[in-house]
Scaffold this motif. Structure first.
Motif, short mmCIF file in Angstrom:
data_model
loop_
_atom_site.label_atom_id
_atom_site.label_comp_id
_atom_site.label_asym_id
_atom_site.label_seq_id
_atom_site.Cartn_x
_atom_site.Cartn_y
_atom_site.Cartn_z
N TRP A 1 0.80 -1.22 0.00
CA TRP A 1 0.00 0.00 0.00
C TRP A 1 0.84 1.27 0.00
O TRP A 1 0.30 2.37 0.10
N GLY A 2 2.16 1.15 -0.10
CA GLY A 2 3.03 2.32 -0.16
C GLY A 2 2.98 3.18 1.09
O GLY A 2 2.89 4.41 1.02
N LEU A 3 3.02 2.54 2.26
CA LEU A 3 2.91 3.26 3.53
C LEU A 3 4.25 3.86 3.93
O LEU A 3 5.30 3.36 3.56
N SER A 4 4.19 4.92 4.72
CA SER A 4 5.40 5.48 5.30
C SER A 4 5.84 4.62 6.49
O SER A 4 5.09 3.76 6.96
N ALA A 5 7.04 4.87 6.98
CA ALA A 5 7.54 4.10 8.12
C ALA A 5 6.65 4.32 9.34
O ALA A 5 6.40 3.39 10.12
N ARG A 6 6.16 5.54 9.53
CA ARG A 6 5.30 5.81 10.69
C ARG A 6 3.96 5.09 10.54
O ARG A 6 3.42 4.58 11.53
N GLU A 7 3.41 5.06 9.33
CA GLU A 7 2.14 4.36 9.12
C GLU A 7 2.31 2.85 9.35
O GLU A 7 1.42 2.19 9.90
N GLU A 8 3.46 2.32 8.96
CA GLU A 8 3.73 0.90 9.21
C GLU A 8 3.81 0.63 10.71
O GLU A 8 3.25 -0.35 11.22
N SER A 9 4.50 1.49 11.44
CA SER A 9 4.63 1.31 12.89
C SER A 9 3.28 1.40 13.59
O SER A 9 3.05 0.74 14.60
N LEU A 10 2.37 2.19 13.02
CA LEU A 10 1.06 2.36 13.64
C LEU A 10 0.26 1.06 13.63
O LEU A 10 -0.58 0.84 14.51
N ILE A 11 0.51 0.19 12.65
CA ILE A 11 -0.18 -1.10 12.61
C ILE A 11 0.13 -1.91 13.87
O ILE A 11 -0.73 -2.61 14.42
N THR A 12 1.36 -1.82 14.33
CA THR A 12 1.75 -2.49 15.58
C THR A 12 1.20 -1.75 16.79
O THR A 12 0.68 -2.36 17.73
N SER A 13 1.29 -0.44 16.76
CA SER A 13 0.91 0.36 17.93
C SER A 13 -0.58 0.25 18.26
O SER A 13 -0.96 0.23 19.44
N VAL A 14 -1.45 0.17 17.24
CA VAL A 14 -2.88 0.09 17.53
C VAL A 14 -3.23 -1.23 18.21
O VAL A 14 -4.19 -1.30 18.99
N VAL A 15 -2.47 -2.30 17.91
CA VAL A 15 -2.71 -3.57 18.59
C VAL A 15 -2.44 -3.42 20.09
O VAL A 15 -3.23 -3.86 20.93
N PHE A 16 -1.34 -2.76 20.43
CA PHE A 16 -1.02 -2.57 21.84
C PHE A 16 -1.97 -1.58 22.50
O PHE A 16 -2.25 -1.70 23.69
N ALA A 17 -2.47 -0.62 21.73
CA ALA A 17 -3.47 0.29 22.28
C ALA A 17 -4.73 -0.49 22.65
O ALA A 17 -5.34 -0.28 23.70
N GLY A 18 -5.13 -1.41 21.77
CA GLY A 18 -6.28 -2.26 22.08
C GLY A 18 -6.02 -3.16 23.27
O GLY A 18 -6.90 -3.37 24.12
N MET A 19 -4.80 -3.70 23.37
CA MET A 19 -4.45 -4.55 24.50
C MET A 19 -4.49 -3.78 25.81
O MET A 19 -4.85 -4.32 26.86
N LEU A 20 -4.12 -2.50 25.76
CA LEU A 20 -4.17 -1.65 26.94
C LEU A 20 -5.60 -1.57 27.47
O LEU A 20 -5.86 -1.75 28.67
N VAL A 21 -6.55 -1.33 26.57
CA VAL A 21 -7.96 -1.25 26.96
C VAL A 21 -8.46 -2.60 27.43
O VAL A 21 -9.14 -2.73 28.46
N GLY A 22 -8.12 -3.65 26.67
CA GLY A 22 -8.62 -4.98 26.98
C GLY A 22 -8.10 -5.54 28.29
O GLY A 22 -8.86 -6.14 29.06
N ALA A 23 -6.82 -5.34 28.57
CA ALA A 23 -6.24 -5.90 29.79
C ALA A 23 -6.92 -5.32 31.02
O ALA A 23 -7.20 -6.05 31.99
N TYR A 24 -7.19 -4.03 31.01
CA TYR A 24 -7.87 -3.41 32.14
C TYR A 24 -9.32 -3.87 32.22
O TYR A 24 -9.82 -4.24 33.28
N SER A 25 -10.01 -3.87 31.07
CA SER A 25 -11.44 -4.19 31.05
C SER A 25 -11.71 -5.64 31.44
O SER A 25 -12.57 -5.93 32.29
N TRP A 26 -10.97 -6.57 30.84
CA TRP A 26 -11.24 -7.98 31.12
C TRP A 26 -10.80 -8.37 32.52
O TRP A 26 -11.36 -9.29 33.12
N GLY A 27 -9.80 -7.68 33.07
CA GLY A 27 -9.42 -7.93 34.46
C GLY A 27 -10.55 -7.59 35.41
O GLY A 27 -10.86 -8.35 36.34
N ILE A 28 -11.21 -6.46 35.18
CA ILE A 28 -12.34 -6.06 36.02
C ILE A 28 -13.50 -7.03 35.84
O ILE A 28 -14.13 -7.46 36.82
N VAL A 29 -13.79 -7.41 34.59
CA VAL A 29 -14.88 -8.35 34.33
C VAL A 29 -14.66 -9.67 35.05
O VAL A 29 -15.57 -10.21 35.69
#
Length: 497
Positions: free
Chosen positions: A57-85
């Motif tokens: 898709w001709g992404l920049s280096a920052r756009e490529e890194s964001l693919i990894t970062s959004v996964v960890f952003a989701g994990m941040l939300v999930g780890a807190y939420s599922w722990g409480i549940v």
């Protein structure tokens, strides 16, 4: 015992010691381990998907890194939420939701038509993956205290199996079928959790903490049946019941039953019905504040280093570490040396063996700190460019150390917190770690891509060293301790140790 004497009692810890580690725990290990395999595969594939999508898709280096970062952003939300549940509604409900989200979003991400949709779906995958601490805490609560360190290391081996399995699949699938097939195949292990969810038992420790003694006793009887052992004589009680006895009938018999507990402990009944915000406040209460803050820093640094080393493997061990400013934007999927990634992944096995050998001998604190300081030594030569073979060897050694430290912190953290907030405590700490994983590709790995290897490695050195200092400063050692059910019993057992 006379007719007027109270009946003999036993706790979940005493029952688990009497029942031993047998067939029942092996089945629980297999189920929880499959969830750990799933999370490892979804994290490991980030090393391969980014370069492939960038080229397509001709992404920049920052756009490529964001693919990894959004996964960890989701994990941040999930780890807190599922722990409480899981602390409020049960361990089973916690990992059921995570399996549904991970499987669904993981499979759908293989059909993402564009960059934005891929980001959204991978973020949802991260939300599901945030439930990993629920599975580790669930398994921990079935293990007899004397064997806890060893079996938690064996549980961690499933993560290593997942990383190696993912590297193997990528080595075969990526050059032939492409990244979409890799995403689809990597989503399959989490579906196993859904297939066998019906037979997964609830934690008897959690049930006792909620006052469901009869349900907990039924599960303990099933453990006895499968393990071909016998429950202790007497009546099952929870810490809550024991503490009521201590406060109302401070007799000699009661003191004998609770010889490792102090008479002045009390149970705040609000612990059994805490919401998400009050659970977080409990983590920051005076009795737990120091442990919580040090754990948060440690998890951040350890996750930053571990996921950074996974991602750096594709950047430094493939001959591109002598880069020019032009090469970072001309990377193709075929440039990735899958053999080096595969070999480096095997470093996790000696890391597991080392952690198994030292965790119950040296203790948790010394084991973690020594591994992190040794990791700094392995990374130090990489502040300057090294030949590809030496680079791979140094990354191999660093991966051994960071795997061992990561394994031991997932043993130590659940032992620090009581049952009433255990998965919340581990989940929040894990969430802080996800922030480290999220920042890492945007900062440290981006420096490598921009031909700033020295700055990147120095940053890794600082983060890892600070984490090692935190391990030294942890307020107490948990080796050989029974798990506690309440904050009062947790902190007072430490003070009496």
């Amino acid at each position: 015992m006379g007719d007027g004497d109270p009946p003999a009692t036993y706790t979940v810890d005493e029952a688990l010691v009497a029942l031993g580690f047998g067939k029942f725990q092996l089945l629980v290990l297999a189920y929880a381990g499959m969830g750990w395999v799933s999370e490892a595969m979804e994290v490991m594939l980030l090393s391969f998907i980014g370069p492939a999508v960038q080229s397509l898709w001709g992404l920049s280096a920052r756009e490529e890194s964001l693919i990894t970062s959004v996964v960890f952003a989701g994990m941040l939300v999930g780890a807190y939420s599922w722990g409480i549940v899981s602390d409020k509604h049960g361990r089973r409900k916690g990992f059921l939701i995570t399996a549904v989200v991970t499987t669904g979003a993981g499979f759908l991400s293989a059909f993402a038509p564009n960059y934005l949709s891929l980001l959204v779906l991978r973020c949802l995958v991260g939300v599901g993956l945030g439930g990993g601490p629920v599975l580790s805490s669930w398994f921990l609560e079935f293990i007899p205290a004397p064997k806890r360190g060893t079996w938690m290391v064996i549980f961690s081996a499933f993560w290593t199996v997942g990383t190696i399995f993912e590297a193997s699949i990528a080595w075969f699938v990526m050059p032939r079928l492409g990244w979409r097939w890799l995403l689809a195949l990597s989503s399959l292990p989490s579906s196993v959790l859904l297939l066998f969810y019906v037979v997964a038992p609830e934690s008897p420790r959690y049930l006792c903490m909620k006052g469901r003694i009869a349900d907990a006793h039924s599960i303990l009887k099933e453990i006895a049946r499968l393990n071909k052992t016998e429950l202790p004589a007497g009546v099952l009680v929870s810490d809550y019941n024991v503490q009521l006895q201590e406060n109302s009938i401070p007799s000699e018999d009661t003191q004998l039953l609770t010889s490792r507990r102090k008479e002045n402990r009390t149970l705040d009944s609000s612990e059994q019905s805490m919401g998400g915000f009050s659970s977080l406040l409990m983590l920051l209460s005076p009795r737990l504040l120091k442990s919580t803050m040090l754990l948060w820093i440690y998890f951040f640094g350890n996750a930053f280093a571990y996921y950074g080393l996974v991602l750096l493997t594709t950047e430094l061990s493939n001959g591109r570490n002598k880069c020019s400013p032009y090469q970072s934007h001309l990377k193709k999927t075929s440039d990735i040396n899958y053999g080096d990634v595969f070999v480096t992944s095997f470093a996790e096995f000696p890391g597991l063996l080392i952690s198994a050998a030292i965790v119950d001998k040296l203790g948790r604190k010394l084991s973690m700190s020594s591994m992190l300081f040794l990791c700094c030594i392995f990374l130090l030569p990489l502040v300057v460019h090294q030949p590809a073979g030496l680079t791979t060897s140094l990354l191999f050694g660093a991966r051994i150390c960071i795997t061992a430290s990561f394994t031991i912190i997932y043993i130590y953290a659940p032992e620090v917190y009581p049952t009433s907030i255990r998965t919340t405590g581990v989940g929040v700490a894990s969430s802080i770690g996800r922030i480290g994983g999220m920042i890492c590709p945007l900062v440290a790995v981006a420096l490598i891509k921009g031909c700033h290897q020295t700055a990147s490695i120095i940053l890794f050195e600082i983060v890892i060293f600070v984490s090692g200092i935190c391990a030294v400063l942890f307020p107490f050692e948990t080796k050989g301790r029974d798990l506690s059910d309440t904050i009062a019993s947790s902190t007072e057992d430490v003070n009496s140790a």
